[in-house]
Design a protein around this motif. Structure first.
Motif, PDB file in Angstrom:
ATOM      1  N   UNK A   1       2.995 -15.509 -10.328  1.00  0.00           N
ATOM      2  CA  UNK A   1       3.113 -16.803  -8.795  1.00  0.00           C
ATOM      3  C   UNK A   1       2.302 -17.058  -8.003  1.00  0.00           C
ATOM      4  N   UNK A   2       2.071 -18.164  -6.970  1.00  0.00           N
ATOM      5  CA  UNK A   2       1.310 -17.279  -5.465  1.00  0.00           C
ATOM      6  C   UNK A   2       1.778 -16.357  -4.896  1.00  0.00           C
ATOM      7  N   UNK A   3       2.662 -16.140  -5.150  1.00  0.00           N
ATOM      8  CA  UNK A   3       3.497 -14.885  -3.678  1.00  0.00           C
ATOM      9  C   UNK A   3       2.923 -14.078  -4.455  1.00  0.00           C
ATOM     10  N   UNK A   4       2.304 -13.380  -5.841  1.00  0.00           N
ATOM     11  CA  UNK A   4       2.756 -12.348  -6.509  1.00  0.00           C
ATOM     12  C   UNK A   4       0.676 -12.276  -5.904  1.00  0.00           C
ATOM     13  N   UNK A   5      -0.102 -13.308  -5.900  1.00  0.00           N
ATOM     14  CA  UNK A   5      -1.430 -13.090  -5.451  1.00  0.00           C
ATOM     15  C   UNK A   5      -1.325 -12.732  -4.085  1.00  0.00           C
ATOM     16  N   UNK A   6      -0.523 -13.594  -3.439  1.00  0.00           N
ATOM     17  CA  UNK A   6      -0.596 -13.010  -1.827  1.00  0.00           C
ATOM     18  C   UNK A   6      -0.340 -11.784  -1.683  1.00  0.00           C
ATOM     19  N   UNK A   7       0.194 -10.891  -1.885  1.00  0.00           N
ATOM     20  CA  UNK A   7       0.636 -10.106  -1.777  1.00  0.00           C
ATOM     21  C   UNK A   7      -0.677  -8.463  -2.215  1.00  0.00           C
ATOM     22  N   UNK A   8      -1.750  -9.057  -2.331  1.00  0.00           N
ATOM     23  CA  UNK A   8      -2.940  -8.838  -2.805  1.00  0.00           C
ATOM     24  C   UNK A   8      -3.785  -9.135  -1.542  1.00  0.00           C
ATOM     25  N   UNK A   9      -3.569  -8.515  -0.254  1.00  0.00           N
ATOM     26  CA  UNK A   9      -4.487  -9.387   0.687  1.00  0.00           C
ATOM     27  C   UNK A   9      -5.309  -8.103   1.558  1.00  0.00           C
ATOM     28  N   UNK A  10      -5.798  -6.501   0.622  1.00  0.00           N
ATOM     29  CA  UNK A  10      -6.229  -5.268   1.786  1.00  0.00           C
ATOM     30  C   UNK A  10      -7.487  -5.209   1.792  1.00  0.00           C
ATOM     31  N   UNK A  11      -8.486  -4.599   2.592  1.00  0.00           N
ATOM     32  CA  UNK A  11      -9.565  -4.369   1.875  1.00  0.00           C
ATOM     33  C   UNK A  11      -9.817  -3.414   0.772  1.00  0.00           C
ATOM     34  N   UNK A  12      -8.639  -2.756   0.347  1.00  0.00           N
ATOM     35  CA  UNK A  12      -8.930  -2.030  -1.233  1.00  0.00           C
ATOM     36  C   UNK A  12      -8.299  -2.728  -2.448  1.00  0.00           C
ATOM     37  N   UNK A  13      -7.652  -4.374  -1.839  1.00  0.00           N
ATOM     38  CA  UNK A  13      -6.916  -4.554  -3.183  1.00  0.00           C
ATOM     39  C   UNK A  13      -6.909  -6.073  -2.766  1.00  0.00           C
ATOM     40  N   UNK A  14      -8.059  -6.903  -3.142  1.00  0.00           N
ATOM     41  CA  UNK A  14      -8.246  -7.821  -2.629  1.00  0.00           C
ATOM     42  C   UNK A  14      -8.429  -8.924  -4.391  1.00  0.00           C
TER      43      UNK A  14
END
Length: 220
Positions: free
Chosen positions: A13-26
């Motif tokens: 889901x877009x929400x699942x993609x959205x939580x991966x938004x850090x320098x170490x997890x993109x």
């Protein structure tokens, strides 16, 4: 069917993609697919050309691409009158400079947006919510799922809330569900569009799937 299930893509889901938004997890999504660019960012750590990618972490970047060619969009550069990649957030990894430069190395092989090794699955074209009711414990859980998922894949999502999800029979309106089919194929129609047009909160009318524990001693 087991082999076919093994070949099925993983949907997010877009929400699942959205939580991966850090320098170490993109993660990003584009043109219907989901990409984990964490290895790319690790490889080019410290490179200023990572900035547009980092700024877009967790987002859909389909607007960077031409949907027909699957290539980076292009424009006419006003200074050189040459066709050049269109990068509204600035030049990024694997995009060449406007003019020849000694620090530009083009022996990287396949550009990252064409490298399927970064692709981890597909972006759902339509998500929906369902209510799962455990008849043994009376616990309820609302899940956002992908409309493309079959019931066994939705069951995998529910395992996060109940490790024994596979020990239950899943029913809708008293009828056993075919776990190898989608919600829609099981007759569970998505009415969220109708509720939206009527300004009705769909959360109050979510379809309810009832789970019945298989170890029923009443038959003994």
């Amino acid at each position: 069917m087991g082999d076919n299930a093994a070949r099925r893509p993983k949907y997010y889901t877009p929400n699942e993609v959205g939580i991966h938004n850090t320098l170490k997890d993109i993660w990003v999504s584009f043109l219907g697919k989901v990409y984990d660019l964490t290895p790319l960012c690790k490889k080019y750590a410290g490179d200023v050309l990572l900035k547009p990618i980092i700024e877009s972490a967790g987002k859909d970047i389909s607007h960077w691409f031409d949907r027909k060619t699957k290539e980076i969009r292009t424009r006419i550069d006003p200074d050189t009158n040459c066709v050049f990649p269109y990068t509204p957030r600035g030049r990024f990894i694997h995009i060449p400079p406007k003019c020849p430069r000694t620090d530009w190395d083009n022996d990287f092989g396949r550009p990252w947006w064409k490298d399927e090794s970064y692709c981890i699955g597909r972006l759902s074209g339509k998500t929906r919510k369902i209510r799962i009711i455990n008849t043994l414990t009376s616990q309820e859980q609302i899940l956002e799922v992908c409309s493309e998922e079959i019931l066994t894949e939705i069951q995998d999502r529910y395992i996060n809330y109940n490790l024994h999800a596979g020990s239950y029979t899943w029913k809708y309106e008293g009828v056993n569900l075919d776990m190898k089919k989608t919600l829609e194929e099981n007759g569970i129609v998505d009415q969220s569009g109708d509720f939206y047009q009527l300004s009705i909160n769909e959360d109050h009318y979510l379809p309810a799937i009832h789970l019945y524990f298989n170890d029923d001693l009443t038959d003994a």
